[in-house]
Enzyme design. Sequence first.
Site, PDB file in Angstrom:
ATOM      1  N   LYS A  83      -3.597 -14.855   1.947  1.00 37.87           N
ATOM      2  CA  LYS A  83      -2.399 -15.025   1.111  1.00 37.87           C
ATOM      3  C   LYS A  83      -1.639 -13.697   1.099  1.00 37.87           C
ATOM      4  O   LYS A  83      -2.201 -12.644   0.741  1.00 37.87           O
ATOM      5  CB  LYS A  83      -2.838 -15.423  -0.294  1.00 37.87           C
TER       6      LYS A  83
HETATM    7  O1  G3P Z   1      -1.478 -19.254  -7.359  1.00 38.75           O
HETATM    8  C1  G3P Z   1      -0.112 -19.180  -7.451  1.00 38.75           C
HETATM    9  C2  G3P Z   1       0.481 -20.013  -8.571  1.00 38.75           C
HETATM   10  O2  G3P Z   1      -0.006 -21.310  -8.542  1.00 38.75           O
HETATM   11  C3  G3P Z   1       0.439 -19.373  -9.929  1.00 38.75           C
HETATM   12  O3  G3P Z   1       0.791 -20.243 -10.948  1.00 38.75           O
HETATM   13  O4  G3P Z   1       0.717 -20.770 -13.327  1.00 38.75           O
HETATM   14  O5  G3P Z   1       0.551 -18.390 -12.627  1.00 38.75           O
HETATM   15  O6  G3P Z   1       2.708 -19.627 -12.433  1.00 38.75           O
HETATM   16  P1  G3P Z   1       1.218 -19.724 -12.411  1.00 38.75           P
END
Ligand code: G3P
Length: 216
Positions: A83
Amino acid sequence: MKFFVDTADVAEIKEAAKLGILDGVTTNPSLVAKTGRKYREVIEEICEICKGPISAEVLPVDYEGIMKEARVWAKVAPNVVVKIPLITEGLKAVVTCAEEGIKTNVTLCFNSIQALLAAKAGATYISPFVGRLDDIGHEGLDGIREIRQIYDNYGYETEILVASIRHPIHLRDAALCGADVATLPFDVFKKLVKHPLTDAGLAKFLEDAKKIPKGS
Ligand code: G3P
């Protein structure tokens, strides 16, 4: 459509895998920090539980540093996807990873122009964040529609992995947009099957079944 879980909690991943429809896992530094464990140890364990793509994020932000870490992650297990953040140095690294056969998930994507760049660089997956855009009053799903259209216009094979999902409606809308993958927090994953009318209907069927005469 492929379903990934967005968590570094191995207990959650084991639970999600039991359903038999889990295709992969995404992690990020914030999720791993919550576990209190070392990143590599967590990824090794996840790769044993789920044989699908497992995203592990690089921490350096310069090209050399990203590449050094990407090569290390790629050797941890054959299903590791590296990633990489959507920054200039990151895109350069994505090009090199593609040349070296290292799979990448380009993260922190917030618009379709960034997604176009990631596809041109040769990303395996692009991760547009929908929830964080909704949080600031934008329409996160608009970006997914645009990315789908752009990728289809030019035949890019980069898979659209919708991230930052907050609720089942995000998943439905991502599917309607033709996203390839949705990565779901475990609590959203568990909610997908639920409908109060299903529960009420089943309770009534089971109650009525008791009135059916026994025997053949
Ligand atoms: O892993 C990346 C993403 O899904 C993060 O989500 O909930 O931290 O905005 P969030």
